[in-house]
Scaffold this motif. Structure first.
Motif, PDB file in Angstrom:
ATOM      1  N   PHE A  87      10.151 101.049 -92.468  1.00 58.56           N
ATOM      2  CA  PHE A  87       9.513 102.316 -91.766  1.00 58.56           C
ATOM      3  C   PHE A  87       9.214 103.489 -92.502  1.00 58.56           C
ATOM      4  O   PHE A  87       8.182 104.467 -92.026  1.00 58.56           O
ATOM      5  CB  PHE A  87      10.486 102.542 -91.339  1.00 58.56           C
ATOM      6  CG  PHE A  87      11.238 101.861 -89.566  1.00 58.56           C
ATOM      7  CD1 PHE A  87       9.902 101.656 -89.103  1.00 58.56           C
ATOM      8  CD2 PHE A  87      11.929 100.743 -89.747  1.00 58.56           C
ATOM      9  CE1 PHE A  87      10.240 100.397 -87.429  1.00 58.56           C
ATOM     10  CE2 PHE A  87      12.478  99.898 -89.252  1.00 58.56           C
ATOM     11  CZ  PHE A  87      11.456 100.208 -87.820  1.00 58.56           C
ATOM     12  N   ARG A  90       5.357 103.462 -93.231  1.00 53.62           N
ATOM     13  CA  ARG A  90       4.795 103.571 -91.899  1.00 53.62           C
ATOM     14  C   ARG A  90       4.728 105.313 -91.369  1.00 53.62           C
ATOM     15  O   ARG A  90       3.778 105.322 -90.747  1.00 53.62           O
ATOM     16  CB  ARG A  90       5.432 102.802 -90.846  1.00 53.62           C
ATOM     17  CG  ARG A  90       4.845 102.972 -89.386  1.00 53.62           C
ATOM     18  CD  ARG A  90       5.065 101.523 -88.326  1.00 53.62           C
ATOM     19  NE  ARG A  90       4.638 100.451 -88.877  1.00 53.62           N
ATOM     20  CZ  ARG A  90       2.970  99.961 -88.748  1.00 53.62           C
ATOM     21  NH1 ARG A  90       2.720 100.334 -87.765  1.00 53.62           N
ATOM     22  NH2 ARG A  90       3.158  98.423 -88.725  1.00 53.62           N
ATOM     23  N   ASP A  91       5.681 105.666 -91.537  1.00 55.28           N
ATOM     24  CA  ASP A  91       6.205 107.064 -91.056  1.00 55.28           C
ATOM     25  C   ASP A  91       5.094 108.140 -92.108  1.00 55.28           C
ATOM     26  O   ASP A  91       4.123 108.756 -90.925  1.00 55.28           O
ATOM     27  CB  ASP A  91       7.548 107.921 -91.452  1.00 55.28           C
ATOM     28  CG  ASP A  91       8.931 107.291 -90.145  1.00 55.28           C
ATOM     29  OD1 ASP A  91       8.263 106.443 -89.640  1.00 55.28           O
ATOM     30  OD2 ASP A  91       9.235 107.076 -90.936  1.00 55.28           O
ATOM     31  N   GLU A  94       0.982 107.055 -90.410  1.00 54.18           N
ATOM     32  CA  GLU A  94       1.247 107.698 -89.067  1.00 54.18           C
ATOM     33  C   GLU A  94       0.863 109.221 -89.128  1.00 54.18           C
ATOM     34  O   GLU A  94       0.181 109.290 -88.432  1.00 54.18           O
ATOM     35  CB  GLU A  94       2.584 107.219 -87.942  1.00 54.18           C
ATOM     36  CG  GLU A  94       2.380 105.760 -87.730  1.00 54.18           C
ATOM     37  CD  GLU A  94       3.693 106.208 -86.881  1.00 54.18           C
ATOM     38  OE1 GLU A  94       4.790 106.426 -87.105  1.00 54.18           O
ATOM     39  OE2 GLU A  94       4.128 104.409 -86.678  1.00 54.18           O
ATOM     40  N   CYS A  95       1.766 110.292 -90.058  1.00 48.14           N
ATOM     41  CA  CYS A  95       1.994 111.157 -90.227  1.00 48.14           C
ATOM     42  C   CYS A  95       0.304 111.335 -90.805  1.00 48.14           C
ATOM     43  O   CYS A  95      -0.170 112.103 -90.197  1.00 48.14           O
ATOM     44  CB  CYS A  95       2.747 111.965 -90.926  1.00 48.14           C
ATOM     45  SG  CYS A  95       2.666 114.028 -91.462  1.00 48.14           S
TER      46      CYS A  95
END
Length: 129
Positions: A87, A90-91, A94-95
């Motif tokens: 996660f 992934r965060d 994504e950002c």
């Protein structure tokens, strides 16, 4: 530089390419995500506006021995053989992708507004004749 502290990519960041781009990634993300971009040979900030996380990590689903350490550092493989990105990683991705896409959308809006302005100016000149 922490990627979460960036509200948008500055205009000069949109021109980052190759080593400058990789330095930006290494400083704003982390060593492992930086390595992933290098493995994928994603070399330019503008690439961020047209790529997805799944496309970036797709190489990690292949059975490539040289990538085993990178796979372990970025995520895990389930018993059915599917790779899952952690996660936190992934965060960060994504950002970064949101920043890239939003900068592209701003550029498109600016282009559209400029075109609309130019059309209006042309139309007004025609009416004056």
């Amino acid at each position: 530089m922490d990627i979460f502290q960036l509200n948008e990519l500055a205009d000069d960041m949109m021109n980052l390419y190759d080593d400058d781009f990789y330095n930006f990634l290494e400083n704003s993300l982390n060593k492992h995500l930086y390595e992933l971009f290098r493995v994928q040979t994603i070399q330019h900030v503008t690439s961020l506006s047209s790529i997805t996380i799944d496309q970036i990590i797709e190489i990690l689903t292949a059975d490539i021995i040289n990538l085993n350490n990178l796979k372990k550092s970025l995520g895990f493989v389930t018993t059915d053989g599917k790779f899952h990105l952690r996660f936190g990683h992934r965060d960060l991705l994504e950002c970064l992708l949101i920043l890239g896409k939003s900068k592209k959308n701003l550029s498109i809006k600016d282009f559209d507004l400029t075109n609309k302005y130019m059309k209006n100016q042309t139309h007004e000149k025609i009416l004056e004749m």
